[in-house]
Design a protein around this motif. Structure first.
Motif, PDB file in Angstrom:
ATOM      1  N   ARG A   9     -18.459 -50.018  10.557  1.00  0.00           N
ATOM      2  CA  ARG A   9     -18.818 -48.807  11.035  1.00  0.00           C
ATOM      3  C   ARG A   9     -20.461 -48.804  11.392  1.00  0.00           C
ATOM      4  O   ARG A   9     -20.790 -48.592  12.423  1.00  0.00           O
ATOM      5  CB  ARG A   9     -18.515 -47.718  10.619  1.00  0.00           C
ATOM      6  CG  ARG A   9     -18.164 -46.645  11.431  1.00  0.00           C
ATOM      7  CD  ARG A   9     -17.234 -46.475  12.438  1.00  0.00           C
ATOM      8  NE  ARG A   9     -16.971 -45.262  12.925  1.00  0.00           N
ATOM      9  CZ  ARG A   9     -17.285 -44.869  14.362  1.00  0.00           C
ATOM     10  NH1 ARG A   9     -18.053 -45.826  15.008  1.00  0.00           N
ATOM     11  NH2 ARG A   9     -17.175 -43.468  14.616  1.00  0.00           N
ATOM     12  N   LEU A  43     -22.073 -48.605  29.072  1.00  0.00           N
ATOM     13  CA  LEU A  43     -21.460 -49.824  28.282  1.00  0.00           C
ATOM     14  C   LEU A  43     -21.689 -51.138  29.343  1.00  0.00           C
ATOM     15  O   LEU A  43     -21.393 -50.941  30.545  1.00  0.00           O
ATOM     16  CB  LEU A  43     -19.827 -49.682  28.304  1.00  0.00           C
ATOM     17  CG  LEU A  43     -19.264 -48.644  27.351  1.00  0.00           C
ATOM     18  CD1 LEU A  43     -19.391 -47.090  27.908  1.00  0.00           C
ATOM     19  CD2 LEU A  43     -17.905 -48.902  26.940  1.00  0.00           C
ATOM     20  N   MET A  88     -25.054 -49.852  19.752  1.00  0.00           N
ATOM     21  CA  MET A  88     -23.616 -49.441  19.373  1.00  0.00           C
ATOM     22  C   MET A  88     -22.958 -50.876  20.077  1.00  0.00           C
ATOM     23  O   MET A  88     -23.097 -50.905  21.335  1.00  0.00           O
ATOM     24  CB  MET A  88     -23.233 -48.281  19.674  1.00  0.00           C
ATOM     25  CG  MET A  88     -21.599 -48.055  19.927  1.00  0.00           C
ATOM     26  SD  MET A  88     -21.085 -48.154  17.903  1.00  0.00           S
ATOM     27  CE  MET A  88     -21.529 -46.297  17.577  1.00  0.00           C
ATOM     28  N   LEU A  90     -19.191 -52.083  21.085  1.00  0.00           N
ATOM     29  CA  LEU A  90     -17.729 -51.913  20.937  1.00  0.00           C
ATOM     30  C   LEU A  90     -16.697 -52.951  21.480  1.00  0.00           C
ATOM     31  O   LEU A  90     -17.342 -53.657  22.550  1.00  0.00           O
ATOM     32  CB  LEU A  90     -17.547 -50.682  21.942  1.00  0.00           C
ATOM     33  CG  LEU A  90     -18.242 -49.428  21.936  1.00  0.00           C
ATOM     34  CD1 LEU A  90     -18.347 -48.536  23.014  1.00  0.00           C
ATOM     35  CD2 LEU A  90     -17.329 -48.503  20.935  1.00  0.00           C
ATOM     36  N   PHE A 103     -10.367 -49.362  23.167  1.00  0.00           N
ATOM     37  CA  PHE A 103     -11.409 -49.443  22.298  1.00  0.00           C
ATOM     38  C   PHE A 103     -11.496 -49.393  20.988  1.00  0.00           C
ATOM     39  O   PHE A 103     -10.852 -48.299  20.587  1.00  0.00           O
ATOM     40  CB  PHE A 103     -12.436 -48.311  22.977  1.00  0.00           C
ATOM     41  CG  PHE A 103     -13.094 -48.974  24.239  1.00  0.00           C
ATOM     42  CD1 PHE A 103     -12.644 -48.637  25.456  1.00  0.00           C
ATOM     43  CD2 PHE A 103     -14.306 -49.614  24.455  1.00  0.00           C
ATOM     44  CE1 PHE A 103     -13.174 -49.008  26.639  1.00  0.00           C
ATOM     45  CE2 PHE A 103     -14.927 -49.913  25.742  1.00  0.00           C
ATOM     46  CZ  PHE A 103     -14.392 -49.546  26.627  1.00  0.00           C
ATOM     47  N   GLY A 104     -12.073 -50.066  20.009  1.00  0.00           N
ATOM     48  CA  GLY A 104     -12.122 -49.824  18.809  1.00  0.00           C
ATOM     49  C   GLY A 104     -13.177 -48.800  18.492  1.00  0.00           C
ATOM     50  O   GLY A 104     -13.895 -48.124  19.398  1.00  0.00           O
ATOM     51  N   PRO A 105     -13.493 -48.244  17.295  1.00  0.00           N
ATOM     52  CA  PRO A 105     -14.384 -47.256  17.074  1.00  0.00           C
ATOM     53  C   PRO A 105     -15.988 -47.578  16.862  1.00  0.00           C
ATOM     54  O   PRO A 105     -16.659 -46.601  17.002  1.00  0.00           O
ATOM     55  CB  PRO A 105     -13.998 -47.083  15.394  1.00  0.00           C
ATOM     56  CG  PRO A 105     -13.494 -48.350  14.894  1.00  0.00           C
ATOM     57  CD  PRO A 105     -12.843 -49.126  16.093  1.00  0.00           C
ATOM     58  N   GLY A 106     -16.233 -48.885  16.961  1.00  0.00           N
ATOM     59  CA  GLY A 106     -17.631 -49.311  17.422  1.00  0.00           C
ATOM     60  C   GLY A 106     -18.512 -49.638  16.204  1.00  0.00           C
ATOM     61  O   GLY A 106     -17.726 -48.998  14.987  1.00  0.00           O
ATOM     62  N   ARG A 108     -22.468 -49.544  14.852  1.00  0.00           N
ATOM     63  CA  ARG A 108     -23.729 -49.363  14.896  1.00  0.00           C
ATOM     64  C   ARG A 108     -24.458 -50.268  14.412  1.00  0.00           C
ATOM     65  O   ARG A 108     -24.773 -50.113  13.060  1.00  0.00           O
ATOM     66  CB  ARG A 108     -24.033 -47.844  14.787  1.00  0.00           C
ATOM     67  CG  ARG A 108     -25.401 -47.438  15.206  1.00  0.00           C
ATOM     68  CD  ARG A 108     -25.796 -46.053  15.242  1.00  0.00           C
ATOM     69  NE  ARG A 108     -24.976 -45.220  16.233  1.00  0.00           N
ATOM     70  CZ  ARG A 108     -25.053 -45.171  17.534  1.00  0.00           C
ATOM     71  NH1 ARG A 108     -26.445 -45.849  17.969  1.00  0.00           N
ATOM     72  NH2 ARG A 108     -24.454 -44.500  18.135  1.00  0.00           N
TER      73      ARG A 108
ATOM     74  N   TYR B  35     -13.130 -43.031  31.957  1.00  0.00           N
ATOM     75  CA  TYR B  35     -12.830 -42.947  30.445  1.00  0.00           C
ATOM     76  C   TYR B  35     -13.666 -41.651  30.071  1.00  0.00           C
ATOM     77  O   TYR B  35     -14.506 -41.341  30.448  1.00  0.00           O
ATOM     78  CB  TYR B  35     -13.430 -44.261  29.884  1.00  0.00           C
ATOM     79  CG  TYR B  35     -12.709 -45.562  30.144  1.00  0.00           C
ATOM     80  CD1 TYR B  35     -12.761 -46.061  31.296  1.00  0.00           C
ATOM     81  CD2 TYR B  35     -11.876 -45.842  29.064  1.00  0.00           C
ATOM     82  CE1 TYR B  35     -11.585 -47.068  31.559  1.00  0.00           C
ATOM     83  CE2 TYR B  35     -10.836 -46.827  29.269  1.00  0.00           C
ATOM     84  CZ  TYR B  35     -10.976 -47.596  30.587  1.00  0.00           C
ATOM     85  OH  TYR B  35     -10.302 -48.886  30.429  1.00  0.00           O
ATOM     86  N   GLN B  37     -15.323 -40.210  26.548  1.00  0.00           N
ATOM     87  CA  GLN B  37     -16.005 -40.412  25.131  1.00  0.00           C
ATOM     88  C   GLN B  37     -16.400 -39.170  24.584  1.00  0.00           C
ATOM     89  O   GLN B  37     -17.344 -38.684  25.014  1.00  0.00           O
ATOM     90  CB  GLN B  37     -16.793 -41.618  25.265  1.00  0.00           C
ATOM     91  CG  GLN B  37     -17.519 -42.090  23.848  1.00  0.00           C
ATOM     92  CD  GLN B  37     -18.410 -43.064  24.006  1.00  0.00           C
ATOM     93  OE1 GLN B  37     -19.109 -43.439  25.025  1.00  0.00           O
ATOM     94  NE2 GLN B  37     -18.639 -43.969  23.072  1.00  0.00           N
ATOM     95  N   GLY B  40     -19.714 -39.916  19.202  1.00  0.00           N
ATOM     96  CA  GLY B  40     -19.321 -40.559  17.928  1.00  0.00           C
ATOM     97  C   GLY B  40     -17.864 -41.255  17.908  1.00  0.00           C
ATOM     98  O   GLY B  40     -17.602 -41.682  16.849  1.00  0.00           O
ATOM     99  N   ALA B  42     -14.736 -43.377  20.293  1.00  0.00           N
ATOM    100  CA  ALA B  42     -14.440 -44.468  21.220  1.00  0.00           C
ATOM    101  C   ALA B  42     -14.324 -44.059  22.417  1.00  0.00           C
ATOM    102  O   ALA B  42     -13.653 -43.138  22.643  1.00  0.00           O
ATOM    103  CB  ALA B  42     -13.475 -45.473  20.549  1.00  0.00           C
ATOM    104  N   PRO B  43     -14.517 -44.884  23.432  1.00  0.00           N
ATOM    105  CA  PRO B  43     -14.040 -44.271  24.886  1.00  0.00           C
ATOM    106  C   PRO B  43     -12.368 -44.428  24.963  1.00  0.00           C
ATOM    107  O   PRO B  43     -11.843 -45.401  24.575  1.00  0.00           O
ATOM    108  CB  PRO B  43     -14.506 -45.440  25.755  1.00  0.00           C
ATOM    109  CG  PRO B  43     -15.635 -45.926  25.221  1.00  0.00           C
ATOM    110  CD  PRO B  43     -15.399 -45.813  23.695  1.00  0.00           C
ATOM    111  N   PHE B  87     -17.288 -41.580  31.935  1.00  0.00           N
ATOM    112  CA  PHE B  87     -17.582 -42.789  32.470  1.00  0.00           C
ATOM    113  C   PHE B  87     -16.485 -43.433  33.535  1.00  0.00           C
ATOM    114  O   PHE B  87     -15.462 -43.550  33.539  1.00  0.00           O
ATOM    115  CB  PHE B  87     -17.407 -44.091  31.687  1.00  0.00           C
ATOM    116  CG  PHE B  87     -18.709 -43.735  30.349  1.00  0.00           C
ATOM    117  CD1 PHE B  87     -18.202 -43.164  29.256  1.00  0.00           C
ATOM    118  CD2 PHE B  87     -19.966 -44.191  30.593  1.00  0.00           C
ATOM    119  CE1 PHE B  87     -19.180 -43.006  28.124  1.00  0.00           C
ATOM    120  CE2 PHE B  87     -20.840 -44.140  29.479  1.00  0.00           C
ATOM    121  CZ  PHE B  87     -20.499 -43.140  28.479  1.00  0.00           C
TER     122      PHE B  87
END
Lengths: 112, 110
Positions: A9, A43, A88, A90, A103-106, A108, B35, B37, B40, B42-43, B87
């Motif tokens: 994370r 993004l 970040m 993703l 999408f995953g949680p990302g 950082r 999308y 978001q 904190g 995810a999209p 977005f």
């Protein structure tokens, strides 16, 4: 439900280090993507893969590489991390023929 | 190249309707996605328009005009939980590539 997980994370690395970011999905999706997200820039696509061992450059591939040895796993590699790669990151997946990305949680990443 | 323009911030009152616009310039256009978001998070996918017209999904609707290279997301009966960034994204030539806009931060106030 589609599950996309990312290895970390939060990550802090030093300039010049080799960094691996890993993404795993459990839905047998063909397509996987890596994006970076920065304030005011949205993004941006770094790389994507449409099959095992297949990859294509996105819009900002410089300084990055990717690996997809197994269908469920897509790795982003920073060969020599630099401070301008602090961001970040993703991961996303999509099954062929459809348009929705998951999408995953990302992660950082901070490069100092 | 590809570019998308959307407002950076929008403020709206709880219970009201808000429209978030997106204009795009791209080659090989396939469709426009939206999308959401949260901070904190995810999209998450909201909607997709490949053809001209309005698509409705509950409180959210999305519109596309291919001739004007324009679309919008309409949120009705705003709730506090709708406060998030939104977005737009174009799916373009080559099938796999998606370009995202810079996002619109929506603040819903009581």
């Amino acid at each position: 439900d589609v599950k996309v997980t990312q290895s970390s994370r939060y990550l802090v690395k030093r300039t010049g280090e080799k960094v691996f970011l890993e993404c795993v999905q459990d839905m047998d999706h063909e397509n996987m993507f890596w994006y970076r997200q920065d304030p005011g820039l949205g993004l941006r696509l770094i790389y994507f893969s449409y099959d095992v061992k297949m990859k294509e450059k996105g819009d900002i591939p410089e300084g990055y590489s990717v690996s997809r040895e197994k269908k469920e796993r897509f790795s982003l590699i920073l060969e020599s991390a630099s401070t301008n790669q602090t961001s970040m990151y993703l991961c996303a997946t999509r099954t062929g023929g459809l348009y929705e990305q998951y999408f995953g949680p990302g992660t950082r990443l901070t490069v100092t | 190249g590809q570019s998308l323009e959307q407002p950076s911030e929008v403020t709206a009152v709880e219970g009201a309707i808000v429209q978030i616009n997106c204009t795009y310039q791209t080659s090989g256009f396939y469709g426009l996605s939206w999308y959401q978001q949260h901070d904190g998070g995810a999209p998450t996918f909201l909607s997709y328009n490949a053809l001209d017209g309005l698509e409705e999904t509950g409180r959210f609707s999305s519109f596309l005009s291919r001739s004007d290279s324009y679309g919008y997301l309409l949120l009705q009966e705003l709730q506090m939980k709708d406060s998030a960034s939104y977005f737009c994204a174009v799916r373009r030539g080559g099938y796999q590539k998606v370009t995202f806009g810079t996002g619109t931060k929506l603040q819903v106030i009581p």
